[in-house]
Design a protein around this motif. Structure first.
Motif, short mmCIF file in Angstrom:
data_model
loop_
_atom_site.label_atom_id
_atom_site.label_comp_id
_atom_site.label_asym_id
_atom_site.label_seq_id
_atom_site.Cartn_x
_atom_site.Cartn_y
_atom_site.Cartn_z
N LEU A 9 0.83 -1.21 0.00
CA LEU A 9 0.00 0.00 0.00
C LEU A 9 0.86 1.26 0.00
CD1 LEU A 9 -2.77 1.29 0.10
CD2 LEU A 9 -2.75 1.02 2.59
N ARG A 10 1.96 1.24 0.74
CA ARG A 10 2.85 2.40 0.78
C ARG A 10 3.49 2.64 -0.59
NH1 ARG A 10 6.32 1.40 6.26
NH2 ARG A 10 7.50 3.19 5.45
N LEU A 11 3.87 1.56 -1.28
CA LEU A 11 4.44 1.71 -2.61
C LEU A 11 3.39 2.27 -3.58
CD1 LEU A 11 6.69 1.34 -4.67
CD2 LEU A 11 5.99 -1.05 -4.92
N ALA A 12 2.16 1.76 -3.49
CA ALA A 12 1.09 2.29 -4.34
C ALA A 12 0.88 3.77 -4.10
CB ALA A 12 -0.21 1.51 -4.08
N HIS A 13 0.99 4.19 -2.85
CA HIS A 13 0.77 5.59 -2.49
C HIS A 13 1.83 6.50 -3.11
CE1 HIS A 13 -0.88 8.35 0.94
NE2 HIS A 13 -0.90 8.94 -0.25
N VAL A 14 3.10 6.12 -2.98
CA VAL A 14 4.16 6.99 -3.51
C VAL A 14 4.17 6.99 -5.03
CG1 VAL A 14 5.59 6.71 -1.45
CG2 VAL A 14 5.94 5.18 -3.40
N LEU A 15 3.70 5.93 -5.66
CA LEU A 15 3.65 5.91 -7.13
C LEU A 15 2.53 6.80 -7.65
CD1 LEU A 15 4.36 2.15 -7.98
CD2 LEU A 15 5.95 4.09 -7.93
#
Length: 571
Positions: free
Chosen positions: A144-150
């Motif tokens: 989820l954190r990776l999805a957010h920064v992308l």
């Protein structure tokens, strides 16, 4: 003053569908078909199929304007996939966490393409990212954190894995949007997760945030077959409800339309064989309310024997129990007393026959000759196929042994008792690596003794991969068709709920397994399940019915309990 639908609690897809169609037409300049998800649930995710975009009938987590925006976010994201996800990814040997990462990267790619054309979509989607989990390092939180920064180029995440994922993604897309580069990137990031020893539970994983679809449509093994396509002129809740609750009688269609041709399949020591040689079975898709024909491929294997000293020691250790069980089974084989009436000879006269004979003589007629009653023992005749779940979770330790070791020991003890008792037993096992690779292992056939070769094959059994239960049950039921005994039984031994790497929808494979069980029972081979999962009552009742399963609380007692259970079932 009456509240509007958008602010009331009953606002759902049916009320929103008209405005959503106009919204998508304004964004993409074309029409989209909207369908409700076939199985309403509080945690359901949207999904795509050839018949349209499927959205949850209701979201219980949001209200008012945010609920309206959630439907818009979900519809716009799915439409972005429809517009930009042109080719399917090849699943092949990807691990579940790698599948999830590649899907996430593709989510980011199509959203960025949509934002390039319609910048306001970024704000719409970002409002559904919850920042409260930013400090968690579970795999789900990292995804989820990776999805957010992308999605948010201004956001900084100091976690090394998240930072690396963003850096590699931006580098891969620097020369233009390219979906084909994402697969290798997902493999690399997934390997990093493995090096971190972080645990990823594919069975419980749900794509986040809530507006994103389940991503099954991105993969080659999730595309819908031609037979599932149908015309649609609009949203109709009652029609879809009927599809999501098909009558059990529809299982007749499984055999009538979708069963593969009956051919002889040689057991293959090396495993695979060509695709044309493999048995193929349909699978029930609860979301669309139909079978996917020829969906699962069975790979039959006969393991090479290895040293089986541990199994022989187990037999010796339980010799007294095995002998006692064999005596009880032999007593059962002697059967119940059955009275045969009006016999030409026997143990005693049949009173009714004597009366009729006397009446005939008094009437000047020839009396019948069958004047006796005879007692005989009716010997029950039973064939049982012990079907072992050999998924990766069986490698978990239970006391001083692994669950797999206990399963092997229980199989040998049961096989020895049944062989001594005079019944017929075969021992098979299964695991799966997606629908194209359902491994079906033959350890012992009905006509084989429980000798060193069988023990060696059981000793070679290993725990690996996943649990596509429905396909294994269908193939086991087919094996039982050659048994011409009075009774037939598949005894399934498992440790968990059906799951596989190409199915993210919760309960999907359990629904398919329930239909496979019902079909097998209708063909004369009931399926009884023994589970060592203490939390399994809910899904076992759904699959096997209220009285056709047993949960063993103490896993260490499995070798003793399994033969005792068989004795009860056979009685």
């Amino acid at each position: 003053m009456r509240a509007s639908a958008a602010t009331s609690g009953d606002y759902g897809l049916e009320a929103a569908s008209a405005s959503l169609r106009h919204y998508l037409r304004a964004l993409w300049r074309r029409d989209f078909q909207l369908q409700p998800c076939a199985q309403p649930a509080t945690q359901l995710r949207p999904y795509l199929s050839e018949i349209g975009i499927h959205l949850p009938p209701h979201y219980t987590s949001h209200r008012g304007e945010l609920l309206r925006d959630l439907y818009r976010a979900a519809a716009a994201h799915a439409a972005a996939h429809d517009a930009f996800s042109r080719a399917r990814f090849e699943r092949r040997k990807l691990k579940p966490v790698q599948l999830a990462i590649v899907s996430l990267l593709e989510d980011a790619r199509v959203e960025q393409l949509a934002i390039d054309a319609m910048p306001g979509l970024r704000r719409l989607w970002l409002q559904f990212f919850d920042p409260r989990g930013r400090d968690s390092v579970s795999v789900e939180a990292l995804l989820l954190r990776l999805a957010h920064v992308l999605l948010d180029p201004t956001r900084v995440d100091e976690n090394p894995w998240v930072a690396k994922g963003k850096r590699l993604y931006l580098a891969a897309q620097a020369n233009g949007s390219d979906a084909q580069l994402l697969r290798e990137l997902g493999i690399l990031l997934g390997n990093d997760i493995g090096q971190m020893r972080a645990q990823f539970n594919a069975k419980s994983y749900l794509v986040e945030p809530l507006y994103r679809d389940d991503n099954l449509f991105l993969w080659d093994s999730a595309s819908l077959p031609e037979e599932t396509r149908m015309e649609d002129s609009g949203f109709n809740a009652s029609d879809t409800a009927a599809q999501s609750n098909p009558r059990l009688d529809d299982d007749a269609n499984e055999t009538a339309h979708f069963m593969p041709r009956e051919v002889a399949y040689a057991v293959n020591d090396e495993g695979a064989g060509s695709n044309e040689e493999r048995p193929r079975y349909p699978e029930w898709d609860e979301r669309i309310g139909r079978y996917r024909p020829n969906w699962c491929s069975i790979i039959e294997q006969r393991p090479q024997p290895v040293e089986a000293r541990a199994l022989r020691d187990g037999l010796a250790r339980h010799a007294a129990l095995s002998a006692r069980l064999a005596q009880l089974l032999q007593a059962r084989k002697r059967g119940q007393a059955q009275q045969l009436r009006r016999q030409p000879d026997g143990d005693e006269f049949e009173i009714d026959a004597l009366v009729r004979a006397h009446t005939a003589l008094r009437s000047g007629q020839a009396p019948e000759a069958n004047l006796y009653r005879r007692t005989r023992r009716q010997k029950p005749d039973l064939s049982v196929l012990l079907l072992l779940d050999l998924s990766h979770s069986t490698l978990m330790a239970s006391g001083d042994a692994t669950l797999l070791a206990l399963i092997r020991e229980a199989s040998v003890l049961l096989g020895d008792a049944i062989a001594q008792g005079g019944d017929r037993i075969a021992i098979h096992g299964f695991n799966s690596n997606g629908r194209h690779e359902v491994n079906y292992l033959h350890f012992k056939e009905f006509n084989e003794p429980l000798d060193d070769a069988v023990l060696g094959r059981l000793a070679a059994a290993d725990g690996a991969l996943s649990t596509r239960m429905g396909a294994a049950i269908r193939h086991a039921s087919r094996q039982m068709r050659c048994c011409h005994t009075a009774q037939r039984l598949v005894l399934l031994l498992t440790d968990g709920e059906p799951h596989d790497i190409d199915v993210y929808q919760t309960g999907q494979l359990a629904s398919d397994a329930a239909r496979a069980v019902a079909r097998s029972a209708a063909e004369g081979t009931p399926v009884f399940c023994v589970s060592v999962d203490p939390m399994s009552d809910g899904y076992l009742r759904k699959i096997f019915g209220q009285h056709n399963y047993l949960v063993i609380d103490s896993v260490e007692q499995l070798p003793q309990r399994l033969p005792q259970l068989y004795l009860r079932l056979a009685g």
